[in-house]
Structures are given as structure tokens and as C-alpha cells.
Design a protein around this motif. Structure first.
Motif, PDB file in Angstrom:
ATOM      1  N   PHE A  39      41.002 164.262  68.973  1.00 47.09           N
ATOM      2  CA  PHE A  39      39.951 163.249  68.990  1.00 47.09           C
ATOM      3  C   PHE A  39      38.955 163.599  67.883  1.00 47.09           C
ATOM      4  O   PHE A  39      38.297 164.641  67.936  1.00 47.09           O
ATOM      5  CB  PHE A  39      39.257 163.223  70.346  1.00 47.09           C
ATOM      6  CG  PHE A  39      40.207 163.223  71.514  1.00 47.09           C
ATOM      7  CD1 PHE A  39      41.349 162.435  71.507  1.00 47.09           C
ATOM      8  CD2 PHE A  39      39.967 164.020  72.630  1.00 47.09           C
ATOM      9  CE1 PHE A  39      42.234 162.439  72.581  1.00 47.09           C
ATOM     10  CE2 PHE A  39      40.841 164.034  73.699  1.00 47.09           C
ATOM     11  CZ  PHE A  39      41.978 163.245  73.677  1.00 47.09           C
ATOM     12  N   LEU A  40      38.867 162.734  66.878  1.00 51.15           N
ATOM     13  CA  LEU A  40      38.031 162.983  65.701  1.00 51.15           C
ATOM     14  C   LEU A  40      36.765 162.149  65.817  1.00 51.15           C
ATOM     15  O   LEU A  40      36.810 160.916  65.748  1.00 51.15           O
ATOM     16  CB  LEU A  40      38.806 162.622  64.434  1.00 51.15           C
ATOM     17  CG  LEU A  40      40.178 163.310  64.306  1.00 51.15           C
ATOM     18  CD1 LEU A  40      40.956 162.738  63.136  1.00 51.15           C
ATOM     19  CD2 LEU A  40      40.014 164.817  64.171  1.00 51.15           C
ATOM     20  N   VAL A  41      35.642 162.821  66.008  1.00 50.85           N
ATOM     21  CA  VAL A  41      34.368 162.145  66.220  1.00 50.85           C
ATOM     22  C   VAL A  41      33.587 162.140  64.913  1.00 50.85           C
ATOM     23  O   VAL A  41      33.267 163.202  64.372  1.00 50.85           O
ATOM     24  CB  VAL A  41      33.554 162.826  67.339  1.00 50.85           C
ATOM     25  CG1 VAL A  41      32.226 162.112  67.538  1.00 50.85           C
ATOM     26  CG2 VAL A  41      34.352 162.845  68.637  1.00 50.85           C
ATOM     27  N   ASP A  42      33.338 160.933  64.399  1.00 49.73           N
ATOM     28  CA  ASP A  42      32.566 160.664  63.184  1.00 49.73           C
ATOM     29  C   ASP A  42      33.383 160.879  61.914  1.00 49.73           C
ATOM     30  O   ASP A  42      34.413 161.566  61.901  1.00 49.73           O
ATOM     31  CB  ASP A  42      31.263 161.441  63.157  1.00 49.73           C
ATOM     32  CG  ASP A  42      30.347 160.994  64.295  1.00 49.73           C
ATOM     33  OD1 ASP A  42      30.207 159.778  64.495  1.00 49.73           O
ATOM     34  OD2 ASP A  42      29.804 161.850  65.011  1.00 49.73           O
ATOM     35  N   HIS A 179      24.069 163.402  62.732  1.00 48.05           N
ATOM     36  CA  HIS A 179      23.395 162.139  62.399  1.00 48.05           C
ATOM     37  C   HIS A 179      21.947 162.378  61.979  1.00 48.05           C
ATOM     38  O   HIS A 179      21.002 161.757  62.502  1.00 48.05           O
ATOM     39  CB  HIS A 179      23.450 161.163  63.578  1.00 48.05           C
ATOM     40  CG  HIS A 179      24.841 160.804  63.996  1.00 48.05           C
ATOM     41  ND1 HIS A 179      25.757 160.243  63.143  1.00 48.05           N
ATOM     42  CD2 HIS A 179      25.491 160.960  65.188  1.00 48.05           C
ATOM     43  CE1 HIS A 179      26.904 160.048  63.795  1.00 48.05           C
ATOM     44  NE2 HIS A 179      26.769 160.483  65.026  1.00 48.05           N
ATOM     45  N   ALA A 180      21.777 163.295  61.030  1.00 53.06           N
ATOM     46  CA  ALA A 180      20.432 163.633  60.556  1.00 53.06           C
ATOM     47  C   ALA A 180      19.760 162.404  59.957  1.00 53.06           C
ATOM     48  O   ALA A 180      20.418 161.589  59.290  1.00 53.06           O
ATOM     49  CB  ALA A 180      20.514 164.748  59.516  1.00 53.06           C
ATOM     50  N   PRO A 181      18.470 162.235  60.175  1.00 54.10           N
ATOM     51  CA  PRO A 181      17.775 161.061  59.614  1.00 54.10           C
ATOM     52  C   PRO A 181      17.920 160.964  58.104  1.00 54.10           C
ATOM     53  O   PRO A 181      18.063 159.869  57.562  1.00 54.10           O
ATOM     54  CB  PRO A 181      16.315 161.281  60.030  1.00 54.10           C
ATOM     55  CG  PRO A 181      16.389 162.178  61.223  1.00 54.10           C
ATOM     56  CD  PRO A 181      17.573 163.057  61.013  1.00 54.10           C
ATOM     57  N   THR A 182      17.856 162.098  57.407  1.00 53.32           N
ATOM     58  CA  THR A 182      17.996 162.109  55.949  1.00 53.32           C
ATOM     59  C   THR A 182      19.074 163.118  55.570  1.00 53.32           C
ATOM     60  O   THR A 182      18.832 164.317  55.540  1.00 53.32           O
ATOM     61  CB  THR A 182      16.675 162.479  55.263  1.00 53.32           C
ATOM     62  OG1 THR A 182      16.207 163.742  55.809  1.00 53.32           O
ATOM     63  CG2 THR A 182      15.613 161.421  55.511  1.00 53.32           C
ATOM     64  N   ASN A 183      20.245 162.632  55.302  1.00 54.19           N
ATOM     65  CA  ASN A 183      21.350 163.470  54.852  1.00 54.19           C
ATOM     66  C   ASN A 183      21.707 163.030  53.442  1.00 54.19           C
ATOM     67  O   ASN A 183      22.206 161.914  53.242  1.00 54.19           O
ATOM     68  CB  ASN A 183      22.555 163.320  55.789  1.00 54.19           C
ATOM     69  CG  ASN A 183      23.675 164.287  55.458  1.00 54.19           C
ATOM     70  OD1 ASN A 183      23.774 164.780  54.340  1.00 54.19           O
ATOM     71  ND2 ASN A 183      24.531 164.548  56.431  1.00 54.19           N
ATOM     72  N   TYR A 194      22.500 155.261  53.305  1.00 53.37           N
ATOM     73  CA  TYR A 194      22.685 154.366  54.447  1.00 53.37           C
ATOM     74  C   TYR A 194      22.352 155.114  55.729  1.00 53.37           C
ATOM     75  O   TYR A 194      22.377 156.350  55.773  1.00 53.37           O
ATOM     76  CB  TYR A 194      24.108 153.804  54.479  1.00 53.37           C
ATOM     77  CG  TYR A 194      25.221 154.823  54.518  1.00 53.37           C
ATOM     78  CD1 TYR A 194      25.724 155.323  55.720  1.00 53.37           C
ATOM     79  CD2 TYR A 194      25.798 155.290  53.340  1.00 53.37           C
ATOM     80  CE1 TYR A 194      26.747 156.247  55.758  1.00 53.37           C
ATOM     81  CE2 TYR A 194      26.838 156.214  53.360  1.00 53.37           C
ATOM     82  CZ  TYR A 194      27.304 156.692  54.571  1.00 53.37           C
ATOM     83  OH  TYR A 194      28.320 157.610  54.596  1.00 53.37           O
ATOM     84  N   PRO A 195      22.044 154.389  56.807  1.00 51.52           N
ATOM     85  CA  PRO A 195      21.623 155.033  58.065  1.00 51.52           C
ATOM     86  C   PRO A 195      22.780 155.784  58.722  1.00 51.52           C
ATOM     87  O   PRO A 195      23.945 155.642  58.334  1.00 51.52           O
ATOM     88  CB  PRO A 195      21.161 153.851  58.935  1.00 51.52           C
ATOM     89  CG  PRO A 195      20.996 152.707  58.007  1.00 51.52           C
ATOM     90  CD  PRO A 195      21.936 152.922  56.880  1.00 51.52           C
ATOM     91  N   PRO A 196      22.500 156.588  59.755  1.00 49.78           N
ATOM     92  CA  PRO A 196      23.562 157.295  60.484  1.00 49.78           C
ATOM     93  C   PRO A 196      24.626 156.335  61.003  1.00 49.78           C
ATOM     94  O   PRO A 196      24.332 155.197  61.390  1.00 49.78           O
ATOM     95  CB  PRO A 196      22.807 157.969  61.633  1.00 49.78           C
ATOM     96  CG  PRO A 196      21.418 158.136  61.124  1.00 49.78           C
ATOM     97  CD  PRO A 196      21.149 156.950  60.252  1.00 49.78           C
ATOM     98  N   PHE A 197      25.873 156.833  61.018  1.00 49.74           N
ATOM     99  CA  PHE A 197      27.020 155.998  61.382  1.00 49.74           C
ATOM    100  C   PHE A 197      27.901 156.772  62.344  1.00 49.74           C
ATOM    101  O   PHE A 197      28.300 157.906  62.072  1.00 49.74           O
ATOM    102  CB  PHE A 197      27.808 155.635  60.127  1.00 49.74           C
ATOM    103  CG  PHE A 197      28.894 154.612  60.347  1.00 49.74           C
ATOM    104  CD1 PHE A 197      28.644 153.267  60.146  1.00 49.74           C
ATOM    105  CD2 PHE A 197      30.166 154.992  60.739  1.00 49.74           C
ATOM    106  CE1 PHE A 197      29.636 152.319  60.332  1.00 49.74           C
ATOM    107  CE2 PHE A 197      31.170 154.062  60.940  1.00 49.74           C
ATOM    108  CZ  PHE A 197      30.900 152.717  60.732  1.00 49.74           C
TER     109      PHE A 197
END
Length: 731
Positions: A39-42, A179-183, A194-197
Motif C-alpha cells: 500500500f503506497l501512501v502519497d 504534507h508540509a505547508p511549504t515543501n 502547489y498545495p499538499p496532495f
């Protein structure tokens, strides 16, 4: 002819109760052995596993997607920038093809609607077709009804490894579970942050992977007209380096949605599996979905909620859709669905949440894109299907599901794997370690109580109070039009006339450069008149003003006909020009100008298409346009008459395509005349009536205008009724 397993025989529609849930030919296409699953998350985990799997390929790599972008970076944060360039998708596939003799890479990319053009890589046929190694083969897949999409996201390596789920190999998908705010690594190929996905993919091997290879080859045959050979069997059992195995020695159900198309009957296993798995749940149901607009799934959940004793139901969805159009349509429809669920929640077992990430700029929200369902620690599905009407019957979808049957040989190990994924997902959204989720569930036995106890002020799950934009009234949205469940009657009418066998895709030639530039210029003009600044510069008022300036000139007839001809070549919307003529002149004069000018414009476009040449235009125009060209060549007068009355392509582009096709000029001109006649009559009669009403607002002119409008509406009603009767006869 379709294989029997793609189109299952009829099965008794008995209610599913308890286990087993997965039943071949009822709610899954195949139930196949799977030795290992992960199971691959993200996106970061999926892209890394994709690279590792493809680097093990020997004979074949299949890629099918809703969107595929050659410039997306698969690996990020590498020591050197040139290393990341090597792992852009297009560069990576080229490298594999060059260095692996005998390796063929086949790509099926949805031949997308123009509505999505701004979201996608321009000219994918160039980036992943002409500009790649000769053993990288791309087909723009348009083997679907006109309003549908190819939404399956599948990768198969040597029929030994396969990925499926909600993730495409495209931009704005890569992210980590933090899902860091600024990556700084979360950036599009064009350099935009773009925002976290969030999304989930599944990796399988052995027979399950081979079945997905069969599915891809069937889709390739539908899209290309040629079946791919099955790759040689590998004696080893490859598994990508660094990917943990979460489940072993189980059976994987593969459920499909396929719309009715040409000789293909609909397949709705995805919807049936939702029905059966929801009915079987006893303790809890956890769902992640990008959209929730499906009336059918809503009914299944409402039925569960109305029972005095039933499972807790927890749904995680995005706070809102990313674009204004999706917010107006999908979020508007979601309001009605969630209202129905809330009204059915008589026993307080429903919770609706959205994942919240603090400190995002400009009011951005995390984009939850996953399509996951987990029930009772015993059932798991990961796929491409949203909880939307489209995913139940119109778009192509592929969901993978597994279940542990109490007392079965793989029961306890698989139960731990499924519950472990639930703990990971909830821990990610709540901003806590998975162990805390597991401990909470162990302590109180309630999914809702555990989530409520772990919710915090920072990154967490927050209650979703769904709302549509202010400019949308959810109660008047028509889901049958905005989120249809099956192809419309008009789609099937088009399919009936455009049934053909695709031609082989040809490679790039230098002689195509000039035709390519000219074709792109004409397409650009067509788009500019419809969506760009030209639409503001030339409108109905400006056209009628120019027309009035010609009154009294001895050259007026020649100038009007010349303007209609040149306007058609320059892709000015034909309807706009005809309405302007209808408002300027009486019914007889306006009809003569409009009909003659349309034919002259059609002749000019036909001649210009002939100058561009058949081969360049076919290789540059795309599969849907080529299909239109071949249909016109075969059906002649009838096809041209039909095309002139359907929104297949702009008037000017159809003229170019016809000139480059094999259609005879006589058939082209006669079909155009027959097809344009009803529309020109309607426009000139209505335009004259409205013009009189504006100039002389008398009761006589009001009644005359209403009579003309009534005749047009009556004709439209009659056509709609005839199509509906055809549809009932085919059911």
C-alpha cells in the motif's frame, strides 16, 4: 469481440450478506492470486516504487492514465540537479528504451476534452510520441463515448508487477505523508508551488499483475485496433527494491466500470462492489474520496444509517474542489448528497471530515484525491473510482479490493495489514503516530470516538460543513447533465456514425513542420474566438455595426459574402456571423447571404485542407479528429450532414479536415448544404423575428417571434423524443 471475462454473463442480483464479498462475474471482473501487495501512501512513495519497478523491466512496460506528463520529476531531493533531470518521466522512459534491447513501452493517455487543456502538457503526442525512442509507443485513447473519460490509472511491468489506484504520472501529484505547508520539492514542471496532495496506490504481483496486463492489452486493442502480444513469462519473481510487503498470499478482486460504447455493453462492477461491501459492514466504514455525488452510493449508505444497529460511517473528503468550475458543479452536487446522508443519520453514526493543514498560503487547502474504502478491518479497496455518478457508469475505472474471511488461511495476517493501513491514513490526517490510532481503537472500539479524541487544533481532521459557492444553487443543478451516469443518447448517435478501425500512428517527419504550424495557428484562432481576447473584440454588436456600414454600397453583396468566407477560414464562430446577418437583413435576403456564405466558407476551408495535405493533417490532428475524417470519407453525404449539426469541432476545422480526407467534393458540398439548411433557416427566421420585435415592439411581432421560437423548441423536443425512443429500444 470482447473476451467473456471483460463482459460477464448475467448473474442473479441477490443481496450480498456477510462474507465472501468478492464474487467474480458479479462485483469483480477477476479474482486473482496475489503473492505480495504493498500500500503506497502519497506520490513520493508511488513514484519511487514506479522507478524501481521499471528499472527491473525486460520486455514490456504498460502505462494507462487520465493524464501523463513527460516533464514530471519522479525522484526529488537528489544530490545533483542533473540526477533529477534524468528522472523526469520522458527522460527516464527514453533511457530505459535506449539501454534495454527488446523493451517496449506502451502508453495510453486519455484523449482529453478541451476543457482540461490548461491543466495538461501541450502536445503530448510530441513529448511522449515523436520525440521519444522508437520503442516508446503512445496512443491518445479516445475509445469511449464523447462525454466520458479514460480514468483508470494502471502501470504493468512484464505482467509481473502492477500498480493501480488514484495517482497519475503527472504534475501536482508528488508529496510526502508529512504534507508540509511549504515543501520546496512540491513544484510543477513549470516552477509553480502547489498545495499538499494526498492519494493512495496499490502494488501487486503474480496473477493479479498479469490480469491488469490483460486489461491494458484489451484497452490498447480498443484504442489502436491492434492487439499487443503477451510478454514472455519470467521465471523469477521481481519485487522493487525498498518497497515493504504489506500483504502476502491473498486473492485480489479487480472491479471495473466500462461505459456502453459501440458493440461494448456496460460493465458496472465498481458500483455493485460498493453496494455489497457497504451492506456487509458491521462495525465501521471508512471512506476517502475526492468527490461524492453518486446517488447510488448515497442510497446504500443511507440504508445502512437507517438501521438501528449498523456500522459507524466516517467519510474524509477535501474541504472544497480546486477549481471554480468543479466547486460550482461537484461541490454543489455534494451539498445535496451530504444533506441526504445527514437526514438518514437517525442514530448518530455518521461523521464527515476534511483534512486540515495549517499555515497554507492564500487560503489553500490540502487536496485529498484518494479513492479508498476500509470496512471492519476485513475489507479494503483502492482504486480510481470516485463516489460520483460518472465513476459508476460513464468513465472507465479500475478498483482493486481484498478481503480477509474470518477463519480463512490468510485471515489474521491480512486483517493486520488492512487495519495497519487504516491506522496510517488516520494518523497522517490527524497528525499523530499510527500507534496512537491503534491504541485508541483498541481501548474504546469506536472509530468515531477515537478520531474525536485525537483531533487537535493543528494538523487534523475537521468537521466538514459542505457548501457550494455563493453563485450556485445546489437545488437546481441537474446531475444527469453535470455528472451523468451513462452515455447520453447523442453520444451513442455519434458513435453509430463514427465506428471505425484506427490507423497506425506515424512517426515525425520534417515535411510536417509547416502544416503543423499552420494547423496549430488555426486551432489557436478557434480557441481565441471562443475563450480569448478576440471574443471580446468581435461580438454581435461590432459585427452588426460593420454590416450597417456596408448598406447602400454597390459591392454590398460581394462584401458580405466575402466577409462570411474569410471569417470561416479565420475560425470566426459561424453562428455569430449568421445571427449578425439575420439581424441586418430581411428573412429572404439574410437566408440567401447566410446560406451562400456558409457554402463559400466551406469550399474555401476544403481547398485549404487539401493544400495542407492528407498525411500531415492526419498525423498532427489527433485521434478524435482523424476518426472524424475517416467517418466523413466513408459515410459521405450523411456524415457531413450529421457533423454540421453536432458540436464535434468548430465549423472551420471541420472544413480543413474534410479537405484533407478522402471525401469527394460533391458529397462534401451536398452534405454541408443539407446539414446547414435547417440551422440557417432557424437562425434567419428567428433573427428576423427578434429584429422586428426590437425595432417595432408590437403584439403582432411578439406573437410572430413566439411562434418561431415555439417551432424551434417543438423540433428540438421531437428530436429528443426520437433519441429517447431509440435508447429505450436498445435497452
Amino acid at each position: 469481440m470482447l473476451p467473456a471475462l471483460i463482459q460477464p454473463p448475467p448473474h442473479p442480483q441477490d443481496e450480498a450478506s456477510g462474507f465472501p464479498i468478492l464474487r467474480e462475474d458479479l462485483n469483480c471482473w477477476r479474482l486473482a492470486k496475489c503473492s505480495r501487495a504493498a500500500f503506497l501512501v502519497d506520490g513520493a512513495d508511488y513514484f519511487r516504487a514506479f522507478v524501481a519497478a521499471c528499472e527491473m523491466a525486460r520486455r514490456s512496460i504498460y502505462i494507462a492514465g487520465w493524464d501523463i506528463n513527460s516533464r514530471v520529476k519522479l525522484l526529488r531531493g537528489l544530490p545533483r540537479a542533473e540526477d533529477e533531470e534524468k528522472y523526469r518521466l520522458g527522460n527516464f522512459l527514453n533511457h530505459l528504451a535506449r539501454n534495454r534491447p527488446g523493451l517496449h513501452i506502451h502508453i495510453l493517455d486519455w484523449d482529453f476534452a478541451m476543457l482540461y487543456a490548461m491543466e495538461r502538457e501541450m502536445l503530448p503526442v510530441v513529448k511522449l510520441g515523436w520525440a521519444t525512442h522508437h520503442r516508446v509507443h503512445l496512443v491518445m485513447d479516445d475509445a469511449h463515448p464523447l462525454t466520458a473519460s479514460q480514468h483508470q490509472k494502471i502501470v504493468v511491468v512484464d505482467d509481473c508487477l502492477a500498480f493501480s489506484g488514484g495517482l497519475d504520472l503527472t504534475h501536482s501529484r508528488w508529496d510526502t505523508p508529512e504534507h508540509a505547508p511549504t515543501n520546496p520539492r512540491r513544484m510543477t514542471p513549470g516552477g509553480t508551488h502547489y498545495p499538499p496532495f494526498h492519494d493512495v496506490q496499490i502494488l501487486v504481483d503474480s496473477d493479479a499483475a498479469a490480469c491488469l496486463g490483460d486489461l491494458f492489452r484489451q484497452r490498447w486493442a480498443w484504442a489502436k485496433g491492434k492487439r499487443l502480444p503477451k510478454p514472455e513469462h519470467r521465471k523469477d519473481s521481481p519485487w522493487p527494491w525498498g518497497v515493504p510487503v504489506h500483504a502476502r498470499d491473498t486473492h485480489m478482486g479487480i472491479s471495473l466500470t466500462l461505459p456502453a460504447y459501440k458493440l461494448r455493453k456496460p460493465v458496472r462492477q465498481v458500483e455493485r462492489l460498493f453496494r455489497d461491501s457497504i451492506a456487509a459492514a458491521k462495525r465501521y466504514i471508512y471512506i476517502e474520496t475526492q468527490y461524492f455525488t453518486s446517488d447510488a452510493v448515497c442510497s446504500y449508505l443511507c440504508e445502512s444509517l437507517l438501521q438501528p444497529q449498523g456500522p459507524e460511517i466516517l467519510l474524509a473528503m477535501p474541504f472544497r474542489s480546486p477549481g471554480w468550475l468543479e466547486q460550482g458543479i461537484m461541490d454543489g452536487l455534494r451539498v445535496r448528497i451530504l444533506r441526504r446522508l445527514s437526514e438518514a443519520d437517525l442514530h448518530g453514526r455518521l461523521r464527515l471530515y476534511y483534512p486540515y493543514v495549517p499555515n497554507l498560503n492564500n487560503g489553500a487547502r490540502m487536496h485529498l484525491h484518494s479513492k479508498v474504502m476500509i470496512a471492519d478491518d476485513c475489507f479494503l479497496r483502492i482504486g480510481s473510482a470516485n463516489l460520483s455518478n460518472r465513476s459508476m457508469g460513464l468513465d472507465s475505472e479500475c478498483d482493486l479490493a481484498l478481503e480477509c474471511i474470518p477463519g480463512g488461511p490468510d485471515g489474521e495476517a491480512l486483517r493486520k495489514a488492512i487495519s495497519g493501513l487504516l491506522h496510517r491514513l488516520l494518523g497522517e490526517h490527524l497528525g499523530v503516530p499510527p500507534g496512537l490510532v491503534a491504541a485508541g481503537l483498541e481501548a474504546n472500539g469506536s472509530l468515531i470516538a477515537t478520531v474525536e479524541a485525537l483531533r487537535g487544533d493543528g494538523r487534523s481532521l475537521r468537521p466538514l460543513e459542505s457548501a457550494a459557492p455563493d453563485w450556485v444553487d445546489p437545488d437546481i443543478l441537474d446531475h444527469s447533465l453535470l455528472d451523468p451516469e451513462k452515455p447520453m443518447a447523442m453520444d451513442r448517435l455519434i458513435d453509430m456514425f463514427f465506428f471505425d478501425t484506427p490507423e497506425p500512428t506515424r512517426r515525425w517527419r520534417a515535411a510536417y513542420v509547416l502544416p503543423a504550424l499552420l494547423l496549430l495557428a488555426f486551432i489557436g484562432l478557434a480557441l481565441a474566438w471562443k475563450f480569448g481576447p478576440l471574443a471580446e473584440w468581435l461580438d454581435l454588436d461590432s459585427l452588426t455595426a460593420m454590416g450597417r456600414s456596408l448598406h447602400g454600397s454597390p459591392l454590398e453583396p460581394l462584401l458580405v459574402l466575402g466577409a462570411l468566407t474569410v471569417g470561416s477560414v479565420l475560425m470566426v464562430p459561424i453562428t455569430l456571423m449568421l445571427v449578425a446577418v439575420a439581424l441586418l437583413y430581411g428573412p429572404i435576403t439574410s437566408f440567401a447571404y447566410a446560406f451562400s456564405g456558409s457554402l463559400l466558407g466551406a469550399i474555401a476551408g476544403y481547398l485549404l485542407g487539401g493544400l495542407l495535405g492528407k498525411d500531415p493533417l492526419r498525423n498532427l490532428a489527433g485521434r478524435r479528429i482523424n476518426r472524424l475524417s475517416r467517418a466523413m470519407a466513408r459515410q459521405g453525404v450523411l456524415a457531413m450532414a450529421l457533423v454540421r449539426n453536432l458540436p464535434v469541432a468548430p465549423f472551420g476545422l471541420v472544413n480543413l479536415i474534410a479537405g484533407a480526407s478522402h471525401i469527394h467534393f460533391r458529397d462534401y458540398l451536398l452534405g454541408t448544404a443539407l446539414g446547414m439548411l435547417p440551422g440557417v433557416l432557424a437562425i434567419t427566421l428567428l433573427g428576423d423575428s427578434l429584429g422586428r420585435l426590437i425595432r417595432q415592439p408590437s403584439w403582432t411581432n411578439v406573437l410572430l417571434a413566439l411562434a418561431v421560437i415555439g417551432c424551434i423548441l417543438l423540433a428540438a423536443w421531437w428530436l429528443r423524443r426520437r433519441l429517447a425512443q431509440r435508447e429505450q429500444e436498445q435497452v
